[in-house]
Design an enzyme around this catalytic site. Structure first.
Site, PDB file in Angstrom:
ATOM      1  N   CYS A  42      23.754   7.889 -39.221  1.00 28.90           N
ATOM      2  CA  CYS A  42      22.980   9.062 -38.833  1.00 28.90           C
ATOM      3  C   CYS A  42      21.557   8.638 -38.453  1.00 28.90           C
ATOM      4  O   CYS A  42      21.029   7.648 -38.956  1.00 28.90           O
ATOM      5  CB  CYS A  42      22.927  10.060 -39.989  1.00 28.90           C
ATOM      6  SG  CYS A  42      22.040  11.594 -39.568  1.00 28.90           S
ATOM      7  N   ASP A  44      18.957  10.067 -39.309  1.00 32.07           N
ATOM      8  CA  ASP A  44      18.053  10.443 -40.404  1.00 32.07           C
ATOM      9  C   ASP A  44      17.140   9.277 -40.800  1.00 32.07           C
ATOM     10  O   ASP A  44      17.613   8.173 -41.062  1.00 32.07           O
ATOM     11  CB  ASP A  44      18.895  10.886 -41.617  1.00 32.07           C
ATOM     12  CG  ASP A  44      18.065  11.616 -42.655  1.00 32.07           C
ATOM     13  OD1 ASP A  44      17.061  11.044 -43.127  1.00 32.07           O
ATOM     14  OD2 ASP A  44      18.415  12.754 -43.006  1.00 32.07           O
ATOM     15  N   ARG A  46      15.733   8.578 -43.387  1.00 26.19           N
ATOM     16  CA  ARG A  46      15.879   8.076 -44.758  1.00 26.19           C
ATOM     17  C   ARG A  46      17.061   7.128 -44.924  1.00 26.19           C
ATOM     18  O   ARG A  46      17.332   6.657 -46.023  1.00 26.19           O
ATOM     19  CB  ARG A  46      16.044   9.273 -45.713  1.00 26.19           C
ATOM     20  CG  ARG A  46      14.841  10.193 -45.708  1.00 26.19           C
ATOM     21  CD  ARG A  46      15.156  11.521 -46.364  1.00 26.19           C
ATOM     22  NE  ARG A  46      16.163  12.263 -45.601  1.00 26.19           N
ATOM     23  CZ  ARG A  46      16.645  13.457 -45.955  1.00 26.19           C
ATOM     24  NH1 ARG A  46      16.217  14.026 -47.063  1.00 26.19           N
ATOM     25  NH2 ARG A  46      17.539  14.063 -45.211  1.00 26.19           N
ATOM     26  N   HIS A  98      25.922  10.418 -44.897  1.00 23.77           N
ATOM     27  CA  HIS A  98      25.067  10.539 -46.081  1.00 23.77           C
ATOM     28  C   HIS A  98      25.085  11.966 -46.600  1.00 23.77           C
ATOM     29  O   HIS A  98      25.252  12.918 -45.836  1.00 23.77           O
ATOM     30  CB  HIS A  98      23.625  10.082 -45.778  1.00 23.77           C
ATOM     31  CG  HIS A  98      22.876  10.938 -44.811  1.00 23.77           C
ATOM     32  ND1 HIS A  98      21.869  11.804 -45.216  1.00 23.77           N
ATOM     33  CD2 HIS A  98      22.977  11.097 -43.479  1.00 23.77           C
ATOM     34  CE1 HIS A  98      21.382  12.422 -44.147  1.00 23.77           C
ATOM     35  NE2 HIS A  98      22.042  12.019 -43.083  1.00 23.77           N
ATOM     36  N   CYS A 101      22.864  15.574 -45.333  1.00 26.95           N
ATOM     37  CA  CYS A 101      22.674  15.414 -43.885  1.00 26.95           C
ATOM     38  C   CYS A 101      22.334  16.776 -43.273  1.00 26.95           C
ATOM     39  O   CYS A 101      23.086  17.740 -43.423  1.00 26.95           O
ATOM     40  CB  CYS A 101      23.946  14.858 -43.256  1.00 26.95           C
ATOM     41  SG  CYS A 101      23.788  14.571 -41.472  1.00 26.95           S
TER      42      CYS A 101
HETATM   43 CO    CO Z   1      22.173  12.998 -41.277  1.00 27.26          CO
END
Ligand code: CO
Length: 230
Positions: A42, A44, A46, A98, A101
């Site tokens: 992803c 993301d 993080r 994750h 998400c």
């Molecule tokens: Co995500």
């Protein structure tokens, strides 16, 4: 908040420290890359691929998009996959979802995110496919966690069905595909289902992964759930 100036300062310090540790570091990497791994994860912020699994520059080929999807007509993802498999000869492909998400959670809560709704329609298809089971989740967060894991299982299956992997396995290339999910709260990666190493066993692995997920949730408790970014 740091601006670009600070990032350039950081970059100079980083490059200098790498050379101090290993004078040939950049010279060697500039010559060629030979990663053994492909990471499909992803976007993301993080969930940064290299840091999470302790790999250095040059060691993992990375493709990231919103909610780690492998869409059969996505030329971006397919190009990365083709290059990784046919040119770089990676041995291991990870599909990494994750918990928490934002994209998956938006679908779990039937919340609009704007243009990205069109991309997330692929997740909605998964939610519809498993609607009855998802409906038994005790909260939006729990439903999002279930959907995050289902998404990994479905994307592993999608990956195994691409022409690129089918052909690679058909000609005897050794590639293992694995599904993983990352916990924002503890920094840990967990396996989702079993790894697939040939063109015949993906369907069996898919069925087994779904069954194992449902059994684990039935045995309780559900995975630690986390609220996604809004
Ligand atoms: Co995500």
């Amino acid at each position: 908040m740091s601006g670009l100036h600070q990032l350039l300062e950081n970059n100079r310090a980083w490059a200098a420290s790498r050379v101090a540790d290993d004078p040939e570091f950049f010279t060697r990497l500039a010559g060629q890359q030979s990663p053994r791994y492909l990471w499909i994860g992803c976007s993301d912020s993080r969930v940064p691929a290299n840091q999470i699994v302790g790999l250095q520059p040059g060691e993992v080929f990375v493709h990231r998009n919103v909610a780690n999807l492998v869409v059969h007509s996505d030329l971006n993802c397919l190009s990365v996959l083709q290059y990784a498999v046919e040119v770089l000869n990676v041995e291991t492909i990870m599909v990494v979802g994750h918990y928490g998400c934002g994209g998956v959670q938006a679908v779990a809560e039937r919340r609009s995110t704007g243009l990205a709704d069109n991309w997330l329609r692929h997740i909605e298809d998964i939610a519809n496919k498993h609607a009855a089971w998802l409906a038994t989740a005790i909260s939006d967060e729990a439903r999002g966690a279930r959907l995050s894991e289902l998404n990994v299982i479905e994307q592993v299956a999608n990956l195994c069905r691409t022409t690129i992997l089918r052909r690679a396995w058909h000609r005897g290339q050794r590639i293992e595909v694995s599904g993983l999910i990352y916990g924002l709260q503890d920094g840990l990666l967990r396996r989702v289902g079993v790894s697939v190493g040939d063109g015949q066993s993906w369907q069996q692995a898919y069925e087994a992964a779904l069954q194992a997920l449902k059994q684990r949730v039935a045995d309780g408790p559900e995975r630690p759930t986390e609220a996604g970014p809004r």
